[in-house]
Design a protein around this motif. Structure first.
Motif, PDB file in Angstrom:
ATOM      1  N   UNK A 183     -10.689  -8.375 -20.847  1.00 11.20           N
ATOM      2  CA  UNK A 183     -12.307  -8.038 -21.126  1.00 11.20           C
ATOM      3  C   UNK A 183     -13.043  -7.485 -19.792  1.00 11.20           C
ATOM      4  N   UNK A 184     -11.960  -7.364 -18.581  1.00  9.27           N
ATOM      5  CA  UNK A 184     -12.606  -6.740 -17.503  1.00  9.27           C
ATOM      6  C   UNK A 184     -11.818  -5.848 -16.970  1.00  9.27           C
ATOM      7  N   UNK A 185     -12.157  -5.092 -16.033  1.00  8.66           N
ATOM      8  CA  UNK A 185     -11.021  -3.986 -15.461  1.00  8.66           C
ATOM      9  C   UNK A 185      -9.786  -4.486 -14.962  1.00  8.66           C
ATOM     10  N   UNK A 186      -8.651  -3.862 -15.185  1.00 10.39           N
ATOM     11  CA  UNK A 186      -7.566  -4.136 -14.529  1.00 10.39           C
ATOM     12  C   UNK A 186      -6.903  -3.224 -13.439  1.00 10.39           C
ATOM     13  N   UNK A 187      -6.644  -3.940 -12.210  1.00 14.37           N
ATOM     14  CA  UNK A 187      -6.212  -2.912 -11.225  1.00 14.37           C
ATOM     15  C   UNK A 187      -4.498  -3.520 -11.029  1.00 14.37           C
ATOM     16  N   UNK A 188      -3.919  -2.487 -11.173  1.00 17.52           N
ATOM     17  CA  UNK A 188      -2.274  -2.747 -10.986  1.00 17.52           C
ATOM     18  C   UNK A 188      -2.000  -2.525  -9.728  1.00 17.52           C
ATOM     19  N   UNK A 189      -0.898  -3.550  -9.279  1.00 13.16           N
ATOM     20  CA  UNK A 189      -0.334  -3.657  -7.826  1.00 13.16           C
ATOM     21  C   UNK A 189       1.320  -3.758  -8.010  1.00 13.16           C
ATOM     22  N   UNK A 190       2.104  -3.287  -6.876  1.00  8.48           N
ATOM     23  CA  UNK A 190       3.252  -3.626  -6.869  1.00  8.48           C
ATOM     24  C   UNK A 190       4.156  -2.258  -6.964  1.00  8.48           C
ATOM     25  N   UNK A 191       4.664  -1.884  -5.805  1.00  9.47           N
ATOM     26  CA  UNK A 191       5.901  -0.981  -5.838  1.00  9.47           C
ATOM     27  C   UNK A 191       5.420   0.456  -6.368  1.00  9.47           C
ATOM     28  N   UNK A 192       4.187   0.643  -6.372  1.00  8.38           N
ATOM     29  CA  UNK A 192       3.336   1.959  -6.738  1.00  8.38           C
ATOM     30  C   UNK A 192       3.319   2.786  -5.866  1.00  8.38           C
ATOM     31  N   UNK A 193       4.015   3.939  -6.005  1.00  9.20           N
ATOM     32  CA  UNK A 193       3.944   5.130  -5.047  1.00  9.20           C
ATOM     33  C   UNK A 193       3.327   6.489  -5.873  1.00  9.20           C
ATOM     34  N   UNK A 194       3.086   7.511  -5.150  1.00 13.29           N
ATOM     35  CA  UNK A 194       2.360   8.739  -5.721  1.00 13.29           C
ATOM     36  C   UNK A 194       3.057   9.368  -6.781  1.00 13.29           C
ATOM     37  N   UNK A 195       4.432   9.202  -7.073  1.00  9.12           N
ATOM     38  CA  UNK A 195       5.204   9.627  -8.059  1.00  9.12           C
ATOM     39  C   UNK A 195       5.179   8.934  -9.309  1.00  9.12           C
ATOM     40  N   UNK A 196       4.607   7.589  -9.248  1.00 11.63           N
ATOM     41  CA  UNK A 196       4.764   6.782 -10.442  1.00 11.63           C
ATOM     42  C   UNK A 196       3.311   6.457 -10.892  1.00 11.63           C
ATOM     43  N   UNK A 197       2.258   7.067 -10.004  1.00 13.81           N
ATOM     44  CA  UNK A 197       0.807   6.850 -10.601  1.00 13.81           C
ATOM     45  C   UNK A 197       0.326   7.219 -11.756  1.00 13.81           C
ATOM     46  N   UNK A 198       0.911   8.252 -12.435  1.00 17.27           N
ATOM     47  CA  UNK A 198       0.322   8.697 -13.658  1.00 17.27           C
ATOM     48  C   UNK A 198       1.043   7.519 -14.925  1.00 17.27           C
ATOM     49  N   UNK A 199       2.432   7.173 -14.656  1.00 13.14           N
ATOM     50  CA  UNK A 199       2.723   6.182 -15.639  1.00 13.14           C
ATOM     51  C   UNK A 199       2.176   5.040 -15.509  1.00 13.14           C
ATOM     52  N   UNK A 200       1.674   4.547 -14.335  1.00 18.93           N
ATOM     53  CA  UNK A 200       0.732   3.463 -14.303  1.00 18.93           C
ATOM     54  C   UNK A 200      -0.652   3.637 -15.082  1.00 18.93           C
ATOM     55  N   UNK A 201      -1.189   4.892 -14.930  1.00 23.86           N
ATOM     56  CA  UNK A 201      -2.314   5.027 -15.329  1.00 23.86           C
ATOM     57  C   UNK A 201      -2.315   5.186 -16.995  1.00 23.86           C
ATOM     58  N   UNK A 202      -1.224   5.440 -17.341  1.00 19.64           N
ATOM     59  CA  UNK A 202      -0.975   5.398 -18.930  1.00 19.64           C
ATOM     60  C   UNK A 202      -1.213   4.302 -19.624  1.00 19.64           C
TER      61      UNK A 202
END
Length: 215
Positions: free
Chosen positions: A152-171
Protein backbone atom coordinates in the motif's frame (compact mmCIF):
# COMPACT_ATOMS: atom_id res chain seq x y z
CA UNK A 1 1.97 10.56 -16.12
CA UNK A 2 3.65 10.08 -12.70
CA UNK A 3 7.43 10.05 -12.83
CA UNK A 4 9.42 6.88 -12.23
CA UNK A 5 12.22 7.58 -9.77
CA UNK A 6 15.85 6.50 -9.65
CA UNK A 7 17.60 5.90 -6.35
CA UNK A 8 21.35 5.39 -6.17
CA UNK A 9 22.75 3.34 -3.27
CA UNK A 10 26.41 3.62 -2.30
CA UNK A 11 28.32 0.34 -2.41
CA UNK A 12 30.13 0.40 0.93
CA UNK A 13 33.34 -0.40 -0.98
CA UNK A 14 34.36 2.99 -2.32
CA UNK A 15 35.89 5.98 -0.50
CA UNK A 16 33.97 9.22 -0.35
CA UNK A 17 36.28 11.10 -2.72
CA UNK A 18 35.81 8.43 -5.39
CA UNK A 19 32.01 8.54 -5.07
CA UNK A 20 32.00 12.35 -5.22
CA UNK A 21 34.27 12.27 -8.28
CA UNK A 22 31.98 9.81 -10.06
CA UNK A 23 28.84 11.80 -9.32
CA UNK A 24 30.20 15.32 -9.83
CA UNK A 25 29.63 15.20 -13.59
CA UNK A 26 26.04 13.93 -13.35
CA UNK A 27 23.36 16.41 -14.51
CA UNK A 28 21.41 17.77 -11.52
CA UNK A 29 18.02 16.17 -12.24
CA UNK A 30 19.06 12.65 -13.27
CA UNK A 31 19.31 10.91 -9.89
CA UNK A 32 16.35 11.56 -7.60
CA UNK A 33 17.73 10.16 -4.34
CA UNK A 34 21.10 8.93 -3.08
CA UNK A 35 21.23 6.44 -0.21
CA UNK A 36 24.32 6.53 1.99
CA UNK A 37 24.67 2.82 2.76
CA UNK A 38 28.04 2.58 4.49
CA UNK A 39 27.69 -0.05 7.20
CA UNK A 40 31.31 0.06 8.39
CA UNK A 41 31.48 3.82 8.85
CA UNK A 42 30.94 5.86 11.99
CA UNK A 43 28.18 8.40 12.54
CA UNK A 44 30.75 11.17 12.07
CA UNK A 45 31.80 9.71 8.73
CA UNK A 46 28.20 9.31 7.60
CA UNK A 47 27.61 12.98 8.45
CA UNK A 48 30.67 13.91 6.36
CA UNK A 49 29.35 11.83 3.47
CA UNK A 50 26.00 13.57 3.69
CA UNK A 51 27.59 17.02 3.65
CA UNK A 52 29.83 16.20 0.69
CA UNK A 53 27.11 14.59 -1.41
CA UNK A 54 24.64 17.35 -0.62
CA UNK A 55 27.19 19.87 -1.87
CA UNK A 56 27.96 17.82 -5.00
CA UNK A 57 24.32 17.26 -6.02
CA UNK A 58 22.27 19.96 -4.28
CA UNK A 59 19.03 19.08 -6.12
CA UNK A 60 19.22 15.41 -5.16
CA UNK A 61 17.68 14.07 -1.94
CA UNK A 62 20.23 12.34 0.30
CA UNK A 63 18.89 9.53 2.50
CA UNK A 64 20.80 7.75 5.26
CA UNK A 65 20.64 4.00 5.73
CA UNK A 66 20.20 2.68 9.27
CA UNK A 67 22.07 5.41 11.20
CA UNK A 68 19.27 7.52 12.64
CA UNK A 69 21.72 9.55 14.74
CA UNK A 70 23.64 10.73 11.70
CA UNK A 71 20.41 11.27 9.75
CA UNK A 72 18.96 13.46 12.50
CA UNK A 73 22.19 15.44 12.89
CA UNK A 74 22.40 16.09 9.15
CA UNK A 75 18.71 16.88 8.77
CA UNK A 76 18.39 14.17 6.14
CA UNK A 77 14.98 14.14 4.43
CA UNK A 78 14.77 10.35 4.54
CA UNK A 79 16.14 7.15 6.05
CA UNK A 80 16.26 3.56 4.85
CA UNK A 81 15.77 0.80 7.42
CA UNK A 82 16.76 -2.87 7.24
CA UNK A 83 16.69 -6.01 9.36
CA UNK A 84 19.23 -4.70 11.89
CA UNK A 85 17.71 -1.21 12.15
CA UNK A 86 15.28 0.06 14.74
CA UNK A 87 11.66 -0.81 13.86
CA UNK A 88 9.88 1.87 11.81
CA UNK A 89 7.56 2.84 14.70
CA UNK A 90 10.58 3.66 16.91
CA UNK A 91 12.34 5.48 14.09
CA UNK A 92 9.19 7.53 13.56
CA UNK A 93 9.20 8.54 17.24
CA UNK A 94 12.80 9.75 17.01
CA UNK A 95 12.86 11.54 13.67
CA UNK A 96 11.11 14.75 12.58
CA UNK A 97 7.60 14.16 11.26
CA UNK A 98 8.62 15.19 7.74
CA UNK A 99 11.31 12.49 7.43
CA UNK A 100 10.50 9.77 4.93
CA UNK A 101 11.05 6.23 6.19
CA UNK A 102 11.82 3.40 3.80
CA UNK A 103 12.06 -0.29 4.65
CA UNK A 104 13.93 -3.05 2.83
CA UNK A 105 11.65 -6.08 2.40
CA UNK A 106 12.27 -9.51 0.91
CA UNK A 107 8.87 -11.19 0.88
CA UNK A 108 5.24 -10.66 -0.04
CA UNK A 109 4.23 -10.83 3.63
CA UNK A 110 6.71 -8.10 4.63
CA UNK A 111 5.49 -5.89 1.81
CA UNK A 112 1.86 -6.30 2.85
CA UNK A 113 2.70 -5.33 6.47
CA UNK A 114 4.82 -2.32 5.61
CA UNK A 115 2.01 0.25 5.55
CA UNK A 116 0.84 -0.74 9.02
CA UNK A 117 4.39 -0.30 10.29
CA UNK A 118 4.31 3.34 9.27
CA UNK A 119 6.77 3.34 6.38
CA UNK A 120 6.47 5.65 3.38
CA UNK A 121 7.94 3.30 0.78
CA UNK A 122 9.66 -0.08 0.47
CA UNK A 123 12.76 -1.32 -1.32
CA UNK A 124 12.38 -4.84 -2.74
CA UNK A 125 14.89 -7.19 -4.35
CA UNK A 126 17.00 -8.56 -5.64
CA UNK A 127 15.19 -8.73 -8.95
CA UNK A 128 17.97 -10.07 -11.19
CA UNK A 129 21.24 -11.83 -10.49
CA UNK A 130 23.82 -9.46 -9.05
CA UNK A 131 27.37 -9.67 -7.79
CA UNK A 132 26.37 -8.27 -4.41
CA UNK A 133 24.12 -11.33 -3.89
CA UNK A 134 26.32 -13.96 -5.49
CA UNK A 135 24.81 -17.44 -5.35
CA UNK A 136 21.42 -16.21 -4.14
CA UNK A 137 18.49 -16.88 -6.46
CA UNK A 138 16.96 -13.63 -7.79
CA UNK A 139 13.28 -13.04 -7.09
CA UNK A 140 12.32 -11.96 -10.59
CA UNK A 141 9.64 -9.80 -12.19
CA UNK A 142 6.67 -11.98 -11.26
CA UNK A 143 7.50 -11.77 -7.55
CA UNK A 144 8.08 -8.02 -7.88
CA UNK A 145 4.66 -7.57 -9.49
CA UNK A 146 3.03 -9.51 -6.63
CA UNK A 147 4.78 -7.28 -4.08
CA UNK A 148 3.66 -4.14 -5.92
CA UNK A 149 0.08 -5.41 -5.89
CA UNK A 150 0.18 -6.28 -2.17
CA UNK A 151 1.93 -3.13 -0.96
CA UNK A 152 0.00 0.00 0.00
CA UNK A 153 3.09 2.16 -0.37
CA UNK A 154 5.43 2.84 -3.33
CA UNK A 155 7.82 0.02 -4.24
CA UNK A 156 11.38 0.65 -5.43
CA UNK A 157 12.98 -2.35 -7.18
CA UNK A 158 16.67 -3.18 -6.68
CA UNK A 159 19.15 -5.79 -7.79
CA UNK A 160 20.84 -6.39 -11.13
CA UNK A 161 18.90 -3.66 -12.91
CA UNK A 162 20.57 -2.39 -16.08
CA UNK A 163 19.30 0.13 -18.66
CA UNK A 164 18.34 -2.75 -20.93
CA UNK A 165 15.93 -4.33 -18.45
CA UNK A 166 14.43 -1.18 -16.92
CA UNK A 167 11.25 -1.41 -19.00
CA UNK A 168 10.71 -5.02 -17.90
CA UNK A 169 11.07 -3.95 -14.27
CA UNK A 170 8.63 -1.06 -14.69
CA UNK A 171 6.05 -3.41 -16.21
CA UNK A 172 5.46 -4.58 -12.62
CA UNK A 173 3.92 -1.22 -11.69
CA UNK A 174 6.76 -0.34 -9.32
CA UNK A 175 7.50 3.31 -8.56
CA UNK A 176 11.09 3.17 -9.73
CA UNK A 177 14.47 1.53 -9.41
CA UNK A 178 17.52 1.58 -7.17
CA UNK A 179 21.01 1.09 -8.60
CA UNK A 180 24.40 0.51 -6.99
CA UNK A 181 27.32 -0.70 -9.11
CA UNK A 182 25.28 -0.16 -12.28
CA UNK A 183 26.34 3.48 -11.97
CA UNK A 184 29.08 3.66 -9.34
CA UNK A 185 30.94 0.72 -10.89
CA UNK A 186 30.65 2.03 -14.45
CA UNK A 187 33.50 3.66 -16.36
CA UNK A 188 31.32 6.63 -17.31
CA UNK A 189 28.83 7.00 -14.45
CA UNK A 190 27.26 10.22 -15.74
CA UNK A 191 26.51 8.77 -19.16
CA UNK A 192 25.23 5.55 -17.58
CA UNK A 193 22.97 7.50 -15.23
CA UNK A 194 21.53 9.29 -18.26
CA UNK A 195 20.84 5.92 -19.92
CA UNK A 196 18.82 4.86 -16.89
CA UNK A 197 17.00 8.19 -16.81
CA UNK A 198 16.05 7.95 -20.47
CA UNK A 199 14.58 4.47 -19.95
CA UNK A 200 12.63 5.64 -16.90
CA UNK A 201 11.25 8.76 -18.54
CA UNK A 202 10.45 6.97 -21.78
CA UNK A 203 8.57 4.06 -20.21
CA UNK A 204 5.05 3.26 -21.38
CA UNK A 205 4.19 1.92 -17.92
CA UNK A 206 2.69 3.81 -14.98
CA UNK A 207 3.57 3.36 -11.29
CA UNK A 208 0.79 1.72 -9.31
CA UNK A 209 1.66 4.05 -6.43
CA UNK A 210 4.07 6.87 -7.28
CA UNK A 211 6.99 7.87 -5.09
CA UNK A 212 6.85 11.61 -4.47
CA UNK A 213 9.96 12.01 -2.30
CA UNK A 214 9.91 15.03 -0.05
CA UNK A 215 7.97 17.29 -2.40
Amino acid sequence: MPKHVMHLVTTGKQPLDQVVSKLASCPPDVIDTIHIREKSRSAKEIFEWYTALRSTLPKTHIFVNDRLDAAAAAGAPGVQLGYTSLPPRLARAILPASTLIGLSVHSLEEAARAHNEGVDYILYGHIFATGSKAGVEPRGIEALAAVVEAARVPVIAIGGIEPGNVEEVLSSGCAGIAVMSGILGHGDPAKQAMRYRERLDGSRHTPRIAFHGNE
